[in-house]
Motif scaffolding. Structure first.
Motif, PDB file in Angstrom:
ATOM      1  N   THR A  89     -77.819 -72.601 -23.734  1.00  0.00           N
ATOM      2  CA  THR A  89     -79.808 -72.385 -23.031  1.00  0.00           C
ATOM      3  C   THR A  89     -79.945 -73.966 -23.517  1.00  0.00           C
ATOM      4  N   ALA A  90     -79.192 -75.590 -23.906  1.00  0.00           N
ATOM      5  CA  ALA A  90     -80.292 -76.384 -24.267  1.00  0.00           C
ATOM      6  C   ALA A  90     -81.207 -76.620 -23.580  1.00  0.00           C
ATOM      7  N   ARG A  91     -81.853 -77.315 -23.691  1.00  0.00           N
ATOM      8  CA  ARG A  91     -83.202 -77.936 -23.199  1.00  0.00           C
ATOM      9  C   ARG A  91     -83.027 -79.056 -22.295  1.00  0.00           C
ATOM     10  N   ASN A  92     -81.694 -79.207 -22.031  1.00  0.00           N
ATOM     11  CA  ASN A  92     -81.493 -80.591 -20.647  1.00  0.00           C
ATOM     12  C   ASN A  92     -81.217 -79.474 -20.190  1.00  0.00           C
ATOM     13  N   PRO A  93     -82.155 -79.580 -18.927  1.00  0.00           N
ATOM     14  CA  PRO A  93     -82.504 -79.168 -17.569  1.00  0.00           C
ATOM     15  C   PRO A  93     -80.837 -79.037 -17.243  1.00  0.00           C
ATOM     16  N   THR A  94     -79.887 -80.647 -17.347  1.00  0.00           N
ATOM     17  CA  THR A  94     -78.764 -80.120 -16.225  1.00  0.00           C
ATOM     18  C   THR A  94     -77.491 -79.778 -17.037  1.00  0.00           C
TER      19      THR A  94
END
Length: 205
Positions: free
Chosen positions: A108-113
């Motif tokens: 669930t990181a902010r990074n879309p990748t």
């Protein structure tokens, strides 16, 4: 000798009956579960022994909508599985019906990748569909390394990368602590997962 043959035939019959019950129960379980988005996984395996290779085909789904716990049911084949016996290096194929339960952790990181990645932790059983027997003619001995109905447990961990809404790439490691009389067996696998929406469509939150 006749008694031993009768006993052996009885054991084989019992193992096959156990396998039939095992597959029947799994099929009934799968059919009774609520299906939301059925998955089809196809993967290729490379064993720790260089010549050991194989493939797997699975269907999978979670137990309920947005549930991180999944079931899977499928077929695997491993070729050139190595075993040493009587100072000889032997290799056999193994076919098995496999079933597993797994937990998937979605990043669930902010990074879309990073949000495209998830990890799956899998625990399962494999029912052997193969009789593998070696006959040592000079010594008049024979040895079964696997029989139809043998049940073996396995563990697997894999990373999933979502390439599109319906296709994901899979990479992981699978380990059998004991594969019938072959001992432990591990493999690295690469595959692809296809997601098909077969349940009712939900709208809103």
């Amino acid at each position: 000798m006749v008694f031993m043959n009768i006993l052996f035939d009885r054991c084989v019959s019992i193992k096959r009956q156990v396998l039939a019950v095992f597959l029947t129960v799994l099929s009934l379980l799968v059919c009774s579960l609520p299906t939301q988005a059925l998955e089809i996984d196809v993967s290729a395996h490379q064993g720790t022994e260089y010549e050991t290779q194989g493939f797997s085909i699975f269907i999978a789904d979670n137990f309920s909508r947005k549930n991180p716990f999944y079931w899977s049911l499928g077929f695997s084949r491993y070729d050139e599985v190595f075993v040493e016996w009587n100072n000889s290096n032997l290799k056999f194929p193994i076919n098995s019906a496999e079933a597993s339960l797994s937990y998937r952790h979605q990043f669930t990181a902010r990074n879309p990748t990073m949000r495209r990645f998830s990890m799956e932790y899998q625990l399962g059983v494999a029912a052997s569909l193969t009789d593998n027997k070696f006959t040592w003619v000079e010594l008049n001995e024979e040895k079964y390394f696997s029989e139809t109905g043998d049940i073996n447990g396995f563990l697997a961990i894999s990373a999933h990368y979502k390439m599109s809404s319906n296709v994901s790439a899979i990479m992981g490691v699978k380990h059998f602590p004991k594969m019938s009389e072959f001992g432990s067996m591990s493999s690295v696998f690469l595959g692809v997962k296809f997601n098909f929406d077969v349940g009712p469509t939900y709208y809103g939150n």
